[in-house]
Scaffold this active site. Structure first.
Site, PDB file in Angstrom:
ATOM      1  N   TRP A  62     -15.082  12.171 -12.670  1.00  0.00           N
ATOM      2  CA  TRP A  62     -14.884  12.048 -12.129  1.00  0.00           C
ATOM      3  C   TRP A  62     -13.907  13.295 -10.660  1.00  0.00           C
ATOM      4  CZ3 TRP A  62      -9.462  13.657 -11.370  1.00  0.00           C
ATOM      5  CH2 TRP A  62      -8.673  13.374 -12.178  1.00  0.00           C
ATOM      6  N   ASN A 108     -10.696   3.854   2.549  1.00  0.00           N
ATOM      7  CA  ASN A 108     -10.874   3.420   1.547  1.00  0.00           C
ATOM      8  C   ASN A 108     -11.873   2.731   0.690  1.00  0.00           C
ATOM      9  OD1 ASN A 108      -8.469   3.309  -0.955  1.00  0.00           O
ATOM     10  ND2 ASN A 108      -8.650   0.402  -0.217  1.00  0.00           N
ATOM     11  N   TRP A 136     -21.335  13.114 -19.908  1.00  0.00           N
ATOM     12  CA  TRP A 136     -21.325  13.253 -18.240  1.00  0.00           C
ATOM     13  C   TRP A 136     -22.697  14.184 -17.905  1.00  0.00           C
ATOM     14  CZ3 TRP A 136     -18.977  10.318 -15.921  1.00  0.00           C
ATOM     15  CH2 TRP A 136     -17.536   9.351 -16.227  1.00  0.00           C
ATOM     16  N   TRP A 153      -9.327   8.599  -7.631  1.00  0.00           N
ATOM     17  CA  TRP A 153     -10.756   8.700  -8.563  1.00  0.00           C
ATOM     18  C   TRP A 153     -10.493   8.411  -9.844  1.00  0.00           C
ATOM     19  CZ3 TRP A 153     -15.211  10.787  -7.057  1.00  0.00           C
ATOM     20  CH2 TRP A 153     -15.708  11.210  -6.289  1.00  0.00           C
ATOM     21  N   TRP A 179       1.984   2.066  -3.034  1.00  0.00           N
ATOM     22  CA  TRP A 179       0.977   2.670  -3.771  1.00  0.00           C
ATOM     23  C   TRP A 179       0.718   4.315  -4.138  1.00  0.00           C
ATOM     24  CZ3 TRP A 179      -2.157   1.682  -8.593  1.00  0.00           C
ATOM     25  CH2 TRP A 179      -2.565  -0.372  -8.549  1.00  0.00           C
ATOM     26  N   GLU A 216       0.581  -1.447   0.367  1.00  0.00           N
ATOM     27  CA  GLU A 216      -0.100   0.140  -0.595  1.00  0.00           C
ATOM     28  C   GLU A 216       0.912   1.515   0.009  1.00  0.00           C
ATOM     29  OE1 GLU A 216      -3.275  -0.165  -0.706  1.00  0.00           O
ATOM     30  OE2 GLU A 216      -2.790  -1.880  -1.116  1.00  0.00           O
TER      31      GLU A 216
HETATM   32  C1  FAD Z   1     -11.468   7.760  -4.711  1.00  0.00           C
HETATM   33  C2  FAD Z   1      -9.583   7.687  -3.868  1.00  0.00           C
HETATM   34  C3  FAD Z   1      -9.631   8.614  -2.955  1.00  0.00           C
HETATM   35  C4  FAD Z   1      -8.197   9.206  -2.509  1.00  0.00           C
HETATM   36  N1  FAD Z   1      -7.957   9.625  -1.674  1.00  0.00           N
HETATM   37  C5  FAD Z   1      -6.417  10.200  -0.712  1.00  0.00           C
HETATM   38  C6  FAD Z   1      -5.759  10.766  -0.601  1.00  0.00           C
HETATM   39  O1  FAD Z   1      -6.461  12.216  -0.338  1.00  0.00           O
HETATM   40  N2  FAD Z   1      -4.256  10.972   0.786  1.00  0.00           N
HETATM   41  C7  FAD Z   1      -3.855  10.021   0.506  1.00  0.00           C
HETATM   42  O2  FAD Z   1      -3.458   9.299   1.662  1.00  0.00           O
HETATM   43  N3  FAD Z   1      -5.037   8.600   0.167  1.00  0.00           N
HETATM   44  C8  FAD Z   1      -6.042   8.144  -0.468  1.00  0.00           C
HETATM   45  N4  FAD Z   1      -6.171   7.673  -1.034  1.00  0.00           N
HETATM   46  C9  FAD Z   1      -6.509   6.094  -0.600  1.00  0.00           C
HETATM   47  C10 FAD Z   1      -5.949   5.829   0.419  1.00  0.00           C
HETATM   48  O3  FAD Z   1      -7.911   5.361   0.542  1.00  0.00           O
HETATM   49  C11 FAD Z   1      -5.514   6.600   2.307  1.00  0.00           C
HETATM   50  O4  FAD Z   1      -4.881   6.355   1.670  1.00  0.00           O
HETATM   51  C12 FAD Z   1      -6.026   5.216   2.888  1.00  0.00           C
HETATM   52  O5  FAD Z   1      -8.080   5.222   3.259  1.00  0.00           O
HETATM   53  C13 FAD Z   1      -5.172   6.024   3.900  1.00  0.00           C
HETATM   54  O6  FAD Z   1      -6.075   5.308   5.248  1.00  0.00           O
HETATM   55  P1  FAD Z   1      -4.712   4.575   6.419  1.00  0.00           P
HETATM   56  O7  FAD Z   1      -3.778   5.103   6.648  1.00  0.00           O
HETATM   57  O8  FAD Z   1      -5.212   3.951   7.486  1.00  0.00           O
HETATM   58  O9  FAD Z   1      -4.460   3.969   5.233  1.00  0.00           O
HETATM   59  P2  FAD Z   1      -3.785   2.331   5.829  1.00  0.00           P
HETATM   60  O10 FAD Z   1      -4.640   1.048   4.862  1.00  0.00           O
HETATM   61  O11 FAD Z   1      -2.801   1.767   6.972  1.00  0.00           O
HETATM   62  O12 FAD Z   1      -2.825   2.755   4.187  1.00  0.00           O
HETATM   63  C14 FAD Z   1      -1.047   2.774   4.829  1.00  0.00           C
HETATM   64  C15 FAD Z   1      -0.991   4.059   3.729  1.00  0.00           C
HETATM   65  O13 FAD Z   1      -0.664   3.596   2.524  1.00  0.00           O
HETATM   66  C16 FAD Z   1      -0.992   4.012   1.601  1.00  0.00           C
HETATM   67  N5  FAD Z   1      -2.225   3.721   0.449  1.00  0.00           N
HETATM   68  C17 FAD Z   1      -3.021   3.271   1.121  1.00  0.00           C
HETATM   69  N6  FAD Z   1      -3.858   3.090   0.241  1.00  0.00           N
HETATM   70  C18 FAD Z   1      -3.226   3.518  -0.747  1.00  0.00           C
HETATM   71  C19 FAD Z   1      -4.097   3.936  -2.386  1.00  0.00           C
HETATM   72  N7  FAD Z   1      -5.211   3.240  -2.938  1.00  0.00           N
HETATM   73  N8  FAD Z   1      -3.416   5.311  -2.965  1.00  0.00           N
HETATM   74  C20 FAD Z   1      -2.245   5.535  -2.805  1.00  0.00           C
HETATM   75  N9  FAD Z   1      -1.929   4.854  -0.879  1.00  0.00           N
HETATM   76  C21 FAD Z   1      -2.176   4.234  -0.511  1.00  0.00           C
HETATM   77  C22 FAD Z   1      -1.615   5.432   2.458  1.00  0.00           C
HETATM   78  O14 FAD Z   1      -0.608   6.339   2.867  1.00  0.00           O
HETATM   79  C23 FAD Z   1      -2.033   4.666   3.888  1.00  0.00           C
HETATM   80  O15 FAD Z   1      -1.343   5.807   5.297  1.00  0.00           O
HETATM   81  C24 FAD Z   1      -7.469   7.855  -2.498  1.00  0.00           C
HETATM   82  C25 FAD Z   1      -8.349   6.060  -2.688  1.00  0.00           C
HETATM   83  C26 FAD Z   1      -9.008   6.138  -3.569  1.00  0.00           C
HETATM   84  C27 FAD Z   1      -9.878   5.497  -4.324  1.00  0.00           C
END
Ligand code: FAD
Length: 458
Positions: free
Chosen positions: A352, A334, A296, A375, A268, A265
């Site tokens: 989007w 997420n 749209w 997105w 990503w 993650e």
């Molecule tokens: C539509 C959409 C919008 C999002 N907007 C953001 C945003 O503005 N900022 C943001 O940090 N993340 C975003 N994410 C990714 C992800 O949803 C969040 O990072 C995550 O929910 C944060 O919670 P956590 O720290 O508990 O995640 P955890 O599950 O604990 O993940 C650990 C870390 O991994 C990274 N990570 C995890 N999943 C993703 C992912 N899909 N893409 C990129 N990095 C990821 C983040 O840095 C996160 O803190 C988005 C995803 C989607 C689908």
């Protein structure tokens, strides 16, 4: 005479594992720590993000015995002025790889060069700086899986030693620069919103608690919004209150599938930053033109539907719970980010970008690369995105990932008395749904078919 450096803090609001701080303080140099309130990113940030920033700056200032200068101004003029006022011969920063940050830094570096002051960028907010992981032919990785492989093989440095024994210059020494009180941002937090604790201490505490209790089950629990299965570190990573290398160094000692999933993650996050580095326009423009030509919706009905989505009143409990979690906490799980984004794009037929803007307005972790590419992943236009015709079902998603309905009940008070998983389909209750909760604004099956028709006709 002891030399002086300026450390210009941006998205690196911490003292530990801070390579730019280590460089600024090398050879016993005195360091003036500065945060510059720059109107360009500040006005683009929503109130929750600004309020979190204010709290993170307060925590940073405290860890520096109050010796943080928070000033306001245009970087290309203010930073050289600040540096001159303390006789600094170098300005140190953590590299910024976003489109605005690169332009801004080029202008500041040029202004400093004119004044005979060095510009030194060290490190980045990522384990590996964007642009560094390349294919054999030197090109960028357009797809995540090979990027992840190359990123893992490339490896990263261990955490830097920094933070203790720094001889901080008193901010009062920097005459002639308008000081700024970031506490004013805290007053703009929307009422009813609770923000996470900010600062390096809060980030470390969140990480330690996750490592102690949840990391090994992360791969199973990360998809369950009804459980505290994720780390909630995104906001701390966003502001650099903790560095991903600190996390990766500790993960290296963990062999569980949960730890492996977590590392992926983090990758990503790095992949999206890398994509934006190579394709700055991809922040607001689809990377893959596959949805180009799609029709749209716009106009009064589209606006009403958008308002229902924003406020968590679509009549789909799982979607509404997610949207209200965003409004209440400035964070959304997420799975909900994916489901609510799919609903906006494929059930409401809105572009989007409209949803991405709303998320950026409210997310404390709002980040152009992760958000706008998140997105695009849902829209089907991002690198290695879900195909457009993969349409999330807002009912079965809820039943699968919130099987007992606890998540919905926590965020939708109108449904608090509906027991078990019935909460996902309140209209099927004897006597209909509870008063005050809306009927579904659209029929998912019909809108799904409509989305697929538009996809075929594009
Ligand atoms: C539509 C959409 C919008 C999002 N907007 C953001 C945003 O503005 N900022 C943001 O940090 N993340 C975003 N994410 C990714 C992800 O949803 C969040 O990072 C995550 O929910 C944060 O919670 P956590 O720290 O508990 O995640 P955890 O599950 O604990 O993940 C650990 C870390 O991994 C990274 N990570 C995890 N999943 C993703 C992912 N899909 N893409 C990129 N990095 C990821 C983040 O840095 C996160 O803190 C988005 C995803 C989607 C689908």
């Amino acid at each position: 005479m002891t030399k002086t450096s300026v450390l210009w803090f941006r998205r690196d609001l911490r003292l530990q594992d801070h390579p730019a701080l280590a460089a600024a303080a090398a050879d016993g140099r005195r360091v003036l720590g500065v945060f510059l309130a720059d109107d360009v990113p500040l006005t683009a940030s929503g109130a929750p993000r600004r309020a979190f920033l204010a709290a993170a700056l307060a925590a940073l200032a405290e860890s520096m015995d109050g010796r943080l200068l928070v000033a306001h101004g245009r970087p290309a003029t203010a930073i050289p002025r600040i540096a001159r006022s303390v006789g600094a011969d170098a300005v140190h920063v953590t590299g910024d790889y976003g489109p605005y940050g690169r332009r801004r830094d080029a202008a500041v570096a040029a202004a400093l060069a004119d004044a005979g002051i060095d510009w030194v960028a060290t490190g980045s907010p990522y384990a590996i700086s964007p642009g560094r992981v390349r294919k054999g032919d030197g090109g960028r990785f357009a797809v995540f899986t090979p990027f992840f492989r190359a990123w893992t093989q490339h490896g990263w440095r261990g955490p830097a030693t920094s933070g203790s024994g720094v001889d901080w210059v008193r901010p009062a020494d920097a005459d002639g620069v308008p000081a700024h009180d970031p506490a004013e941002y805290a007053r703009t937090v929307p009422s009813g919103m609770t923000l996470p604790d900010a600062g390096e201490g809060a980030a470390s505490a969140a990480w330690e608690s996750f490592m102690a209790d949840r990391i090994d089950a992360y791969d199973q629990d990360r998809d369950r919004p009804d459980r505290p299965g994720t780390s909630r570190l995104s906001v701390h990573l966003k502001w650099g209150c903790i560095h991903p290398r600190t996390l990766l160094a500790e993960l290296a000692g963990r062999r569980s599938t949960g730890a492996a999933a977590y590392r992926r993650e983090l990758a990503w996050r790095e992949f999206y930053a890398d994509t934006v580095f190579h394709l700055p326009a991809s922040v607001w423009t689809s990377v893959d033109p596959v949805i180009q030509g799609m029709r749209w919706d716009s106009g009064a009905t589209a606006d009403e539907r958008f308002a229902a989505w924003r406020t968590g009143r679509t009549g789909y409990p799982y979607i509404d719970a997610g949207m209200r979690q965003l409004l209440a906490e400035g964070w959304m799980h997420n799975r909900l980010r994916m489901a609510t984004a799919s609903f906006l794009i494929k059930d409401l037929h809105l572009p989007w970008q409209r949803g991405a803007e709303h998320f950026l307005e409210h997310l404390v972790d709002g980040d152009y690369a992760s958000n706008n590419h998140g997105w695009q992943w849902v829209a089907g236009s991002g690198p290695q995105a879900a195909p457009f015709f993969r349409i999330f079902n807002p009912l079965t998603q809820g039943e699968k990932f919130d099987p007992s309905g606890d998540f919905v009940r926590a965020y939708v008070p109108e449904l608090r008395d509906v027991p078990g998983k019935k909460v996902h389909r309140p209209w099927e209750l004897d006597g209909g749904g509870p008063a005050g909760y809306p009927e579904p604004i659209v029929d998912h099956a019909e809108e799904r078919a409509e989305a697929l028709r538009r996809w075929e006709a594009r």
